[in-house]
Design a protein around this motif. Structure first.
Motif, PDB file in Angstrom:
ATOM      1  N   LEU A 206       8.605  -3.230   0.775  1.00 51.10           N
ATOM      2  CA  LEU A 206       8.973  -4.223  -0.245  1.00 51.10           C
ATOM      3  C   LEU A 206      10.322  -4.851   0.091  1.00 51.10           C
ATOM      4  CD1 LEU A 206       7.958  -2.244  -3.424  1.00 51.10           C
ATOM      5  CD2 LEU A 206       7.334  -4.629  -3.055  1.00 51.10           C
ATOM      6  N   ALA A 207      11.253  -4.004   0.532  1.00 55.58           N
ATOM      7  CA  ALA A 207      12.588  -4.504   0.847  1.00 55.58           C
ATOM      8  C   ALA A 207      12.539  -5.420   2.069  1.00 55.58           C
ATOM      9  CB  ALA A 207      13.534  -3.333   1.106  1.00 55.58           C
ATOM     10  N   GLU A 208      11.633  -5.111   2.975  1.00 52.52           N
ATOM     11  CA  GLU A 208      11.528  -5.905   4.203  1.00 52.52           C
ATOM     12  C   GLU A 208      10.930  -7.276   3.923  1.00 52.52           C
ATOM     13  OE1 GLU A 208      10.311  -4.430   8.471  1.00 52.52           O
ATOM     14  OE2 GLU A 208       8.532  -4.679   7.231  1.00 52.52           O
ATOM     15  N   ASP A 209       9.872  -7.301   3.106  1.00 54.23           N
ATOM     16  CA  ASP A 209       9.178  -8.573   2.866  1.00 54.23           C
ATOM     17  C   ASP A 209       8.387  -8.466   1.554  1.00 54.23           C
ATOM     18  OD1 ASP A 209       7.646 -10.849   2.873  1.00 54.23           O
ATOM     19  OD2 ASP A 209       7.095 -10.702   4.989  1.00 54.23           O
ATOM     20  N   ARG A 210       9.041  -8.834   0.467  1.00 54.20           N
ATOM     21  CA  ARG A 210       8.370  -8.620  -0.817  1.00 54.20           C
ATOM     22  C   ARG A 210       7.230  -9.602  -1.031  1.00 54.20           C
ATOM     23  NH1 ARG A 210      13.491 -10.765  -2.198  1.00 54.20           N
ATOM     24  NH2 ARG A 210      13.452 -12.477  -3.714  1.00 54.20           N
ATOM     25  N   GLY A 211       7.278 -10.760  -0.350  1.00 58.61           N
ATOM     26  CA  GLY A 211       6.173 -11.723  -0.438  1.00 58.61           C
ATOM     27  C   GLY A 211       4.905 -11.120   0.161  1.00 58.61           C
ATOM     28  N   ARG A 212       5.063 -10.495   1.317  1.00 60.16           N
ATOM     29  CA  ARG A 212       3.918  -9.860   1.991  1.00 60.16           C
ATOM     30  C   ARG A 212       3.335  -8.741   1.118  1.00 60.16           C
ATOM     31  NH1 ARG A 212       6.174  -6.681   6.631  1.00 60.16           N
ATOM     32  NH2 ARG A 212       6.606  -5.255   4.926  1.00 60.16           N
ATOM     33  N   GLU A 213       4.219  -7.942   0.518  1.00 59.50           N
ATOM     34  CA  GLU A 213       3.743  -6.832  -0.329  1.00 59.50           C
ATOM     35  C   GLU A 213       3.110  -7.353  -1.616  1.00 59.50           C
ATOM     36  OE1 GLU A 213       3.697  -3.581   0.985  1.00 59.50           O
ATOM     37  OE2 GLU A 213       4.193  -4.915   2.652  1.00 59.50           O
ATOM     38  N   LEU A 214       3.655  -8.463  -2.125  1.00 62.52           N
ATOM     39  CA  LEU A 214       3.049  -9.091  -3.308  1.00 62.52           C
ATOM     40  C   LEU A 214       1.612  -9.506  -2.978  1.00 62.52           C
ATOM     41  CD1 LEU A 214       3.161 -10.419  -6.160  1.00 62.52           C
ATOM     42  CD2 LEU A 214       4.128 -12.450  -5.057  1.00 62.52           C
ATOM     43  N   ASP A 215       1.419 -10.052  -1.787  1.00 61.48           N
ATOM     44  CA  ASP A 215       0.068 -10.461  -1.389  1.00 61.48           C
ATOM     45  C   ASP A 215      -0.870  -9.255  -1.312  1.00 61.48           C
ATOM     46  OD1 ASP A 215       1.055 -13.004  -1.245  1.00 61.48           O
ATOM     47  OD2 ASP A 215       1.291 -13.012   0.937  1.00 61.48           O
ATOM     48  N   ARG A 216      -0.350  -8.138  -0.840  1.00 59.12           N
ATOM     49  CA  ARG A 216      -1.175  -6.909  -0.778  1.00 59.12           C
ATOM     50  C   ARG A 216      -1.567  -6.475  -2.185  1.00 59.12           C
ATOM     51  NH1 ARG A 216       1.334  -1.937   1.736  1.00 59.12           N
ATOM     52  NH2 ARG A 216      -0.770  -1.110   1.556  1.00 59.12           N
ATOM     53  N   CYS A 218      -1.741  -8.351  -4.857  1.00 62.18           N
ATOM     54  CA  CYS A 218      -2.696  -9.308  -5.433  1.00 62.18           C
ATOM     55  C   CYS A 218      -4.088  -9.054  -4.878  1.00 62.18           C
ATOM     56  CB  CYS A 218      -2.281 -10.741  -5.119  1.00 62.18           C
ATOM     57  SG  CYS A 218      -0.892 -11.264  -6.113  1.00 62.18           S
ATOM     58  N   SER A 219      -4.166  -8.773  -3.600  1.00 60.48           N
ATOM     59  CA  SER A 219      -5.488  -8.561  -3.035  1.00 60.48           C
ATOM     60  C   SER A 219      -6.103  -7.263  -3.584  1.00 60.48           C
ATOM     61  CB  SER A 219      -5.391  -8.662  -1.510  1.00 60.48           C
ATOM     62  OG  SER A 219      -5.980  -7.615  -0.888  1.00 60.48           O
ATOM     63  N   LEU A 221      -5.550  -6.088  -6.545  1.00 63.74           N
ATOM     64  CA  LEU A 221      -5.899  -6.308  -7.951  1.00 63.74           C
ATOM     65  C   LEU A 221      -6.920  -7.439  -8.134  1.00 63.74           C
ATOM     66  CD1 LEU A 221      -2.287  -6.053  -9.450  1.00 63.74           C
ATOM     67  CD2 LEU A 221      -4.076  -4.302  -9.554  1.00 63.74           C
ATOM     68  N   GLY A 222      -7.254  -8.109  -7.043  1.00 63.06           N
ATOM     69  CA  GLY A 222      -8.206  -9.217  -7.127  1.00 63.06           C
ATOM     70  C   GLY A 222      -7.623 -10.437  -7.809  1.00 63.06           C
ATOM     71  N   LEU A 223      -6.336 -10.679  -7.593  1.00 58.56           N
ATOM     72  CA  LEU A 223      -5.682 -11.839  -8.210  1.00 58.56           C
ATOM     73  C   LEU A 223      -5.408 -12.883  -7.148  1.00 58.56           C
ATOM     74  CD1 LEU A 223      -2.901 -10.007 -10.294  1.00 58.56           C
ATOM     75  CD2 LEU A 223      -5.084 -10.893 -11.146  1.00 58.56           C
ATOM     76  N   SER A 224      -5.522 -14.162  -7.541  1.00 57.86           N
ATOM     77  CA  SER A 224      -5.055 -15.176  -6.595  1.00 57.86           C
ATOM     78  C   SER A 224      -4.075 -16.086  -7.323  1.00 57.86           C
ATOM     79  CB  SER A 224      -6.216 -15.947  -5.973  1.00 57.86           C
ATOM     80  OG  SER A 224      -6.895 -16.647  -6.969  1.00 57.86           O
ATOM     81  N   LEU A 225      -2.987 -16.408  -6.640  1.00 57.83           N
ATOM     82  CA  LEU A 225      -1.900 -17.172  -7.256  1.00 57.83           C
ATOM     83  C   LEU A 225      -1.794 -18.541  -6.599  1.00 57.83           C
ATOM     84  CD1 LEU A 225       0.991 -14.509  -7.167  1.00 57.83           C
ATOM     85  CD2 LEU A 225      -0.658 -14.904  -9.005  1.00 57.83           C
ATOM     86  N   THR A 226      -1.324 -19.498  -7.365  1.00 53.93           N
ATOM     87  CA  THR A 226      -0.976 -20.777  -6.735  1.00 53.93           C
ATOM     88  C   THR A 226       0.335 -20.531  -5.990  1.00 53.93           C
ATOM     89  OG1 THR A 226       0.386 -21.505  -8.581  1.00 53.93           O
ATOM     90  CG2 THR A 226      -1.973 -22.085  -8.672  1.00 53.93           C
ATOM     91  N   GLU A 227       0.690 -21.455  -5.099  1.00 58.68           N
ATOM     92  CA  GLU A 227       1.927 -21.290  -4.343  1.00 58.68           C
ATOM     93  C   GLU A 227       3.121 -21.234  -5.308  1.00 58.68           C
ATOM     94  OE1 GLU A 227       1.932 -20.220  -1.390  1.00 58.68           O
ATOM     95  OE2 GLU A 227       4.133 -20.238  -1.277  1.00 58.68           O
ATOM     96  N   GLU A 228       3.037 -22.054  -6.360  1.00 61.89           N
ATOM     97  CA  GLU A 228       4.141 -22.098  -7.328  1.00 61.89           C
ATOM     98  C   GLU A 228       4.276 -20.755  -8.077  1.00 61.89           C
ATOM     99  OE1 GLU A 228       3.693 -25.108 -10.318  1.00 61.89           O
ATOM    100  OE2 GLU A 228       5.565 -24.483 -11.288  1.00 61.89           O
ATOM    101  N   GLU A 229       3.148 -20.209  -8.497  1.00 58.27           N
ATOM    102  CA  GLU A 229       3.182 -18.916  -9.199  1.00 58.27           C
ATOM    103  C   GLU A 229       3.723 -17.819  -8.278  1.00 58.27           C
ATOM    104  OE1 GLU A 229      -0.788 -19.857 -11.922  1.00 58.27           O
ATOM    105  OE2 GLU A 229      -0.975 -18.627 -10.125  1.00 58.27           O
TER     106      GLU A 229
END
Ligand code: A3P
Length: 303
Positions: A206-216, A218-219, A221-229
């Motif tokens: 998470l500390a290294e790349d929280r965007g990458r972990e957020l994507d994990r 979301c996947s 949990l079966g969620l998909s986000l817009t780029e803005e969200e």
């Protein structure tokens, strides 16, 4: 508000505990999970608040954007086994709720996000029966113990920490609230091998790349986000944003003495280097190797 004396550790079915987390045991064990509940499970100080806030923003950031800046994290994500002395509802005082079973039972929001520090063998069986999704967050032992030490210094709801060398020694012996770090991270890791409903995250990732972990996340949990969200969540869970936000930094919690140390302290990987002496580190590594021989679980102590 006058605070009760610091609690004492005692052995509870083989795990060191304090009464704040065992007084409501029957209700905790009989907790009725719902299939869409999402559990955030951690050993204390591994990034619980971080991932709790992330999930809350993910699920409710769009429908109730004010939530993250008006409701303390302890209300948005109740702490299942917590109960303050003499107050089984988990209310520490009139202004702050700390969740617990009763608060979780009453939660109108769906999904319910529920925090626990319980070792895997203590998780109420209803969560397994309902096949709930669980996100476990683990942090390397060295940074975890440093963070725990400062937390116990500033949190009057925790046992007296003593000095750093004795705290480190007790950490190795598993004499911490919620028991041994080793048993906790390994127990959950083993469970995850046979249960696809568990996502095992690392603080270091998470500390290294929280965007990458957020994507994990979301996947999982079966969620998909817009780029803005997606950008909003990434921004909202940044260390500085959470440190400033009184709904995530615990500044409303009367048990915590921020003159001693802040809750959002450093948020770094590798801070252990400014605490461990060379000989403490050597000693620690030796014991660590022994305790971690029979597991495939690996941590990074720097990134
Ligand atoms: P430090 O004491 O090392 O700073 P928990 O929520 O499980 O109690 O964990 C608290 C630890 O997570 C603290 O570690 C805190 O600073 C860190 N933390 C919380 N939010 C964070 C974030 N957004 N980024 C990095 N670290 C965070």
């Amino acid at each position: 508000m006058e605070l009760p004396p610091r609690p004492e550790l005692f052995d509870f079915h083989g795990v060191s505990m304090i009464t704040y987390f065992t007084d409501n045991w029957e209700n905790v064990q009989n907790f009725q999970a719902r299939p869409d509940d999402i559990v955030i499970a951690t050993y204390p100080k591994a990034g619980t608040t971080w991932v709790s806030h992330m999930l809350d923003l993910l699920y409710f950031g769009k429908s109730s954007p004010e939530r993250g800046s008006t409701m303390p994290i302890s209300e948005r994500v109740p702490f299942l086994e917590f109960t303050a002395p003499g107050q089984p509802s988990g209310q520490r005082d009139a202004t702050i709720s700390n969740g617990s079973v009763e608060a979780a039972d009453k939660m109108p929001s769906s999904p319910r996000l529920i925090k626990t520090h319980l070792p895997v063998q203590f998780v109420p069986k209803s969560f397994w029966e309902q096949n709930c999704r669980i996100i476990y967050v683990a942090r390397n032992a060295k940074d975890n113990v440093v963070s725990f030490f400062h937390f116990d210094r500033m949190n009057m709801g925790q046992p007296e920490p003593g000095d750093w060398p004795s705290f480190l020694q007790r950490f190795q012996e598993g004499k911490m609230v919620f028991g041994s770090w080793y048993d906790h991270v390994k127990g959950w890791w083993e469970k995850k091998q046979t249960n696809p409903k568990i996502l095992y995250l690392m603080y270091e990732d998470l500390a290294e790349d929280r965007g990458r972990e957020l994507d994990r996340v979301c996947s999982f949990l079966g969620l998909s986000l817009t780029e803005e969200e997606r950008c909003k969540v990434i921004e909202g869970v940044g260390f500085d944003a959470m440190k400033k936000n009184s709904m995530t930094n615990y500044s409303t919690d009367k048990y915590m003495d921020f003159k001693i140390s802040p809750f959002m302290r450093k948020g770094k990987v590798g801070d252990w280097k400014s605490h461990f002496t060379v000989s403490q580190n050597e000693q620690f590594d030796k014991e660590y190797q022994k305790k971690m021989t029979h597991t495939t679980l690996r941590f990074r102590t720097e990134i």
